[in-house]
Design a protein around this motif. Sequence first.
Motif, PDB file in Angstrom:
ATOM      1  N   GLY A  37       0.829  -1.189   0.000  1.00 39.92           N
ATOM      2  CA  GLY A  37       0.000   0.000   0.000  1.00 39.92           C
ATOM      3  C   GLY A  37       0.872   1.250   0.000  1.00 39.92           C
ATOM      4  O   GLY A  37       1.993   1.241   0.482  1.00 39.92           O
ATOM      5  N   GLY A  38       0.338   2.321  -0.600  1.00 41.71           N
ATOM      6  CA  GLY A  38       1.081   3.570  -0.638  1.00 41.71           C
ATOM      7  C   GLY A  38       2.015   3.704  -1.817  1.00 41.71           C
ATOM      8  O   GLY A  38       2.688   4.729  -1.947  1.00 41.71           O
ATOM      9  N   GLU A  39       2.077   2.680  -2.675  1.00 36.35           N
ATOM     10  CA  GLU A  39       2.933   2.745  -3.852  1.00 36.35           C
ATOM     11  C   GLU A  39       2.062   2.750  -5.119  1.00 36.35           C
ATOM     12  O   GLU A  39       0.852   2.544  -5.058  1.00 36.35           O
ATOM     13  N   ASN A  40       2.676   2.983  -6.270  1.00 36.84           N
ATOM     14  CA  ASN A  40       1.950   3.195  -7.510  1.00 36.84           C
ATOM     15  C   ASN A  40       1.107   1.976  -7.880  1.00 36.84           C
ATOM     16  O   ASN A  40       1.621   0.878  -8.115  1.00 36.84           O
ATOM     17  N   PHE A  41      -0.211   2.190  -7.937  1.00 40.52           N
ATOM     18  CA  PHE A  41      -1.150   1.101  -8.173  1.00 40.52           C
ATOM     19  C   PHE A  41      -1.030   0.557  -9.598  1.00 40.52           C
ATOM     20  O   PHE A  41      -1.047  -0.665  -9.820  1.00 40.52           O
ATOM     21  N   ASN A  42      -0.893   1.444 -10.573  1.00 47.28           N
ATOM     22  CA  ASN A  42      -0.830   1.014 -11.982  1.00 47.28           C
ATOM     23  C   ASN A  42       0.450   0.231 -12.280  1.00 47.28           C
ATOM     24  O   ASN A  42       0.433  -0.721 -13.064  1.00 47.28           O
ATOM     25  N   GLU A  43       1.560   0.647 -11.650  1.00 44.58           N
ATOM     26  CA  GLU A  43       2.807  -0.089 -11.840  1.00 44.58           C
ATOM     27  C   GLU A  43       2.690  -1.500 -11.276  1.00 44.58           C
ATOM     28  O   GLU A  43       3.221  -2.458 -11.836  1.00 44.58           O
TER      29      GLU A  43
END
Length: 439
Positions: A109-115
């Motif tokens: 969580g907290g990191e780029n969802f699309n990546e």
Amino acid sequence: MQFDDLGLDRRLLSLIAHRGFEQPTDIQRQAIPVVMAGKDLLASSKTGSGKTLAFLLPAMQRVLRSKPLSRRDPRVLILAPTRELAKQVYGQLRMLTSGTTHKAALVLGGENFNEQAKVFRQSPTFVVATPGRLADHLKQRNVSLSGLEMLILDEADRMLDLGFKEQLDSVNAHAEHRLRQTLMFSATLDHQQVTEIAAGMLKSPKRVAVGEAERLHSDIEQHFVLCDHLDHKQALLEHLMKANVHKQVMIFTATRADTERLAERFTQAGYKAIALSGELNQASRSRIMNEFERGFHEVLVTTDVASRGLDLLNVSLVINFDMPKHAEEYVHRVGRTGRAGHQGLSYSLVGPKDWRSFKNIEGFLQQKLEFTAIEGLEGKFKGFKEKKVPNKKSPGPAKRQKTPVKKQPKAPKKRDKSFYNNVPVGDVPLAKKKTKPES
């Protein structure tokens, strides 16, 4: 028993030997054969006992020795309660997958969802994730768990305490098939929610309990020091830093403000110190922990965000500047030292505001804790006396009360109804005849 005796693949044995591991720990010796036999597992062990390898080694064994159920879906999913613990598990997993064709993905969580969605499209064999973010990807159909072979819940009690039951139920529903093997690790097996969720997710699990979660390693020397106020705590803290030979130090506080203030104070004193708290963004937290792990910093001042899951072999001293609110967090904090057979040392500063927490820890550890006096820095505070509850004697059988006897009205007095000189005198009192004075 040696690792050779567990029947592990020679490639795994080579990696283990390269890392310097010779003999399995108690949890590894008991858990690995159960998992390799294909059984579901419900296990508990104290912090720093080597439980991460206890589930990673048999997971790698399954991947190396058996064909996948699906070429697209992840084969092994490992869920961890916090980003820090997930990163620590992922680091050990990468060590095991090096030199193989199997990919591992870290989903936090907290990191780029699309990546992260792109990473799923690369069909990783292993996925290490926090439950909230994985549940979000399941909703968006970025990942399928239909072909999942092994589901591993690390620190399940912590995940439930953090409110992830709904997400765990969602993962269970998406990977519900008879060929799935489930491993659940918890600090304690007496956790009510752990028992309930295990009944729904595990099939006839084998139970393994190594040691007691509320006990510390025998190679951690713990001290408790009484102090009066904030200035007294800071004086004790500086003395302990100078008096003890250490490699790296972790100092736990209650607030972000104190982490920053103490880190700046130690930096000015010539230490390489840095602050860490849960209010920092994920990139900053990852950078700080990576730098501390690599030895760039000597002192890490932190809140409970770093109390679990971090395998830091060079931490030789832990200081609780503030006592934790929850007693079990004390074990996790102090467990950051004394790892992998190294000697550890901990000091806890107990002031008036920490007294209740100290007593809770004493009850949790089920032992009477003694205080250490620092010469020249003794305080006036000696703890609060426990209020003695008076023993009320249980009342005996109630005495039978006598029924009050109603008083009978008195009978009227009989008066004299006789006559005197033909005059009835019974109703009229006789008057005393006055004597006439003599003339």
